[in-house]
Design an enzyme around this catalytic site. Structure first.
Site, PDB file in Angstrom:
ATOM      1  N   LYS A  67      -0.382   4.095  -5.392  1.00 43.43           N
ATOM      2  CA  LYS A  67      -0.808   5.667  -4.478  1.00 43.43           C
ATOM      3  C   LYS A  67      -1.678   4.844  -2.981  1.00 43.43           C
ATOM      4  O   LYS A  67      -2.691   6.215  -2.163  1.00 43.43           O
ATOM      5  CB  LYS A  67      -2.119   6.184  -5.193  1.00 43.43           C
ATOM      6  CG  LYS A  67      -0.926   6.770  -6.304  1.00 43.43           C
ATOM      7  CD  LYS A  67      -1.134   8.075  -7.599  1.00 43.43           C
ATOM      8  CE  LYS A  67      -0.296   8.653  -8.122  1.00 43.43           C
ATOM      9  NZ  LYS A  67       0.981   7.338  -8.847  1.00 43.43           N
TER      10      LYS A  67
HETATM   11  C1  LIG Z   1       1.937   8.171  -9.671  1.00 42.04           C
HETATM   12  C2  LIG Z   1       2.383   6.422 -10.301  1.00 42.04           C
HETATM   13  C3  LIG Z   1       4.080   6.537 -10.514  1.00 42.04           C
HETATM   14  C4  LIG Z   1       4.962   8.079 -10.882  1.00 42.04           C
HETATM   15  O1  LIG Z   1       4.766   7.955  -9.401  1.00 42.04           O
HETATM   16  P1  LIG Z   1       6.313   9.267  -8.501  1.00 42.04           P
HETATM   17  O2  LIG Z   1       5.931   9.024  -7.402  1.00 42.04           O
HETATM   18  O3  LIG Z   1       5.024  10.326  -8.755  1.00 42.04           O
HETATM   19  O4  LIG Z   1       7.390   9.468  -8.994  1.00 42.04           O
HETATM   20  C5  LIG Z   1       4.395   5.475 -11.159  1.00 42.04           C
HETATM   21  N1  LIG Z   1       3.331   4.013 -11.191  1.00 42.04           N
HETATM   22  C6  LIG Z   1       2.250   4.398 -11.054  1.00 42.04           C
HETATM   23  C7  LIG Z   1       1.402   3.383 -11.368  1.00 42.04           C
HETATM   24  C8  LIG Z   1       1.358   5.658 -10.220  1.00 42.04           C
HETATM   25  O5  LIG Z   1       0.201   5.285 -10.428  1.00 42.04           O
END
Ligand SMILES: *Cc1c(COP(=O)(O)O)cnc(C)c1O
Length: 465
Positions: free
Chosen positions: A112
């Site tokens: 993120k």
């Molecule tokens: C947010 C997140 C995801 C999922 O990603 P999306 O874009 O919501 O599909 C997967 N793995 C981790 C570690 C995350 O923080």
């Protein structure tokens, strides 16, 4: 570049307004009116670019002349300067033609950071230009909150308030948020659960009268278009490293809200030669059920070892549906209305198109643990539970071993130490060196009652003037 809503009834907006707006007025999500596309010759000419140079090539057509070239380049440089690996998104080989794309080298150890480091700087830039201040408000069950806080801590024109459920996030996750002591950062430990946090945030967005004149709330969840846009870059980066445009690549993506894999789909539409796109899910498997059995019904949320994918309804799937329905906003309004009542189903023609574009696979917790152990035995490489789901889904669904499979590693294993030591007894993944003092730092957070008036009061008295 103009942006339009998936539900067809909100006004088209320019880029900067879309970034500040979040959800469209008709309840839809914003998408660019047309997608930039690159031909093989142009993609080949990018082969020697570093991550930030490539990011400029890919993002600038989405922004057009709203941000001058120098400014955009500076925003990009600044956003990826906090990553502790100079490649930003390094590839690690697991097996013959099998790769892990490490997206956890940012300040909070999850992918993120790619979107939120950039979004924080971008918001601050737009607000300064407009001589405005804004308030970021969000709810978190873990990863999003810390990434948003890291993205906003140095922003002069933003105050950020993140709600987490009191005593229900892990120590590492809480400390990543609460040890940030800048005066514009506020952690609220709500006496309630994650749903209570989310409901309070939603109610605050719906009625912003508690904010002073001229201030507005800004959403930093993955409905924000700028997050998706920033994520397209690493698909191209990995593809180029593995031989694009002369060779195709496949991607396997641990999926929750469908933001990350939607960015991969856009990369493909923009000209990257992508063979397979694999939706990797945990027991919250609505997308896998959709593709395998046209079952798009809501089921109760399950708590798994991969909590960042514990999502019942993937909000960004609406952007995908908009494409599957050739941009028919009325059809999307109808579908989302049905879904609100419990379930929707797709006609065979749309579903078969989705099946051509995506493969899918679902893992439960015990298979996730097996994969962590198996990959460790094969290579001594440690996967976090989310990334393990991506690796295994790639292995189970790939059609050929001749095309490289890139599995997106979305979190560092030290973020989820319990799962790792469950999979490999005696193994305790260490935090990266730069975070070794996390447990000695001072924390600051405020415990508040689960009442809208209390939270609103706290926000309005803690805004910088
Ligand atoms: C947010 C997140 C995801 C999922 O990603 P999306 O874009 O919501 O599909 C997967 N793995 C981790 C570690 C995350 O923080």
């Amino acid at each position: 570049m103009k942006y339009i809503s998936t539900r067809g009834q909100a006004p088209a907006l320019p880029f900067e307004d879309v970034v500040l707006t979040g959800l469209a007025a008709d309840g839809g999500l914003y998408l660019p009116q047309s997608l930039p596309a690159f031909d093989a010759r142009e993609i080949a000419s990018w082969a020697g670019l570093n991550y930030c140079e490539l990011a400029y090539k890919i993002m600038s057509p989405f922004i057009g002349d709203e941000i001058p070239q120098d400014d955009l380049q500076n925003l990009i440089e600044k956003s990826y300067s906090e990553f502790r690996h100079t490649a930003i998104a390094p590839l690690v080989q697991l097996d013959h033609n099998e790769w892990v794309l490490e997206l956890f080298q940012g300040p909070t150890l999850a992918f993120k950071d790619f979107a939120l480091q950039f979004l924080g700087n971008l918001l601050d830039y737009i607000l300064k230009k407009r001589n405005q201040h804004a308030v970021v408000m969000g709810a978190t069950s873990g990863d999003t909150g810390s990434a948003a806080i890291e993205g906003c801590r140095h922003c002069d024109n933003l105050d950020i308030f993140i709600l987490h459920p009191h005593q229900r996030v892990s120590d590492v996750q809480r400390r990543q948020m609460t040890t940030v002591l800048e005066e514009n950062v506020h952690n609220i430990a709500l006496q309630g659960n994650f749903d209570d946090c989310q409901n309070l945030v939603k109610a605050s967005f719906a009625d912003q009268s508690f904010l002073p004149e001229g201030r507005q709330l800004v959403a930093v969840n993955s409905i924000n278009w700028a997050r998706i846009m920033a994520q397209i870059v690493y698909y191209f980066y990995a593809g180029l490293a593995l031989g694009a445009p002369h060779r195709s690549v496949s991607f396997s993506v641990p999926t929750g809200n469908f933001g990350d894999i939607f960015a991969g789909y856009l990369a493909k539409r923009m000209g990257l030669a992508v063979d397979q796109l694999v939706i990797a899910t945990n027991a919250n498997d609505i997308l896998h059920r959709c593709l395998s059995g046209n079952d798009l019904s809501r089921r109760p949320l399950e708590h798994t070892l991969s909590p960042s994918m514990d999502i019942m309804v993937s909000s960004n799937f609406e952007r995908m549906l908009f494409d599957l329905y050739d941009g028919d906003g009325a059809a999307i309004r109808q579908l989302m209305g049905d879904f609100g009542k419990g379930a929707m189903s797709l006609p065979e023609t749309r579903l078969s198109r989705a099946r051509e574009l995506f493969s899918s696979y679902r893992l439960d917790d015990s298979e996730t643990l097996e994969v962590i152990a198996q990959v460790f035995n094969e290579t001594e490489y440690l996967l976090d539970p989310h990334s393990a789901i991506g690796v295994q889904a790639g292995r189970r669904t790939r059609r050929t071993s001749k095309i490289p499979m890139v599995c997106l590693a979305t979190a560092h294993p030290a973020k989820f130490p319990e799962a790792v030591s469950k999979a490999i007894p005696g193994c305790e993944p260490a935090l990266p060196y730069h975070m070794r003092d996390l447990f000695n730092k001072d924390e600051r957070y405020t415990v508040l009652a689960n009442e809208a008036a209390v939270v609103r009061g706290f926000i309005s008295t803690n805004l910088r003037t």
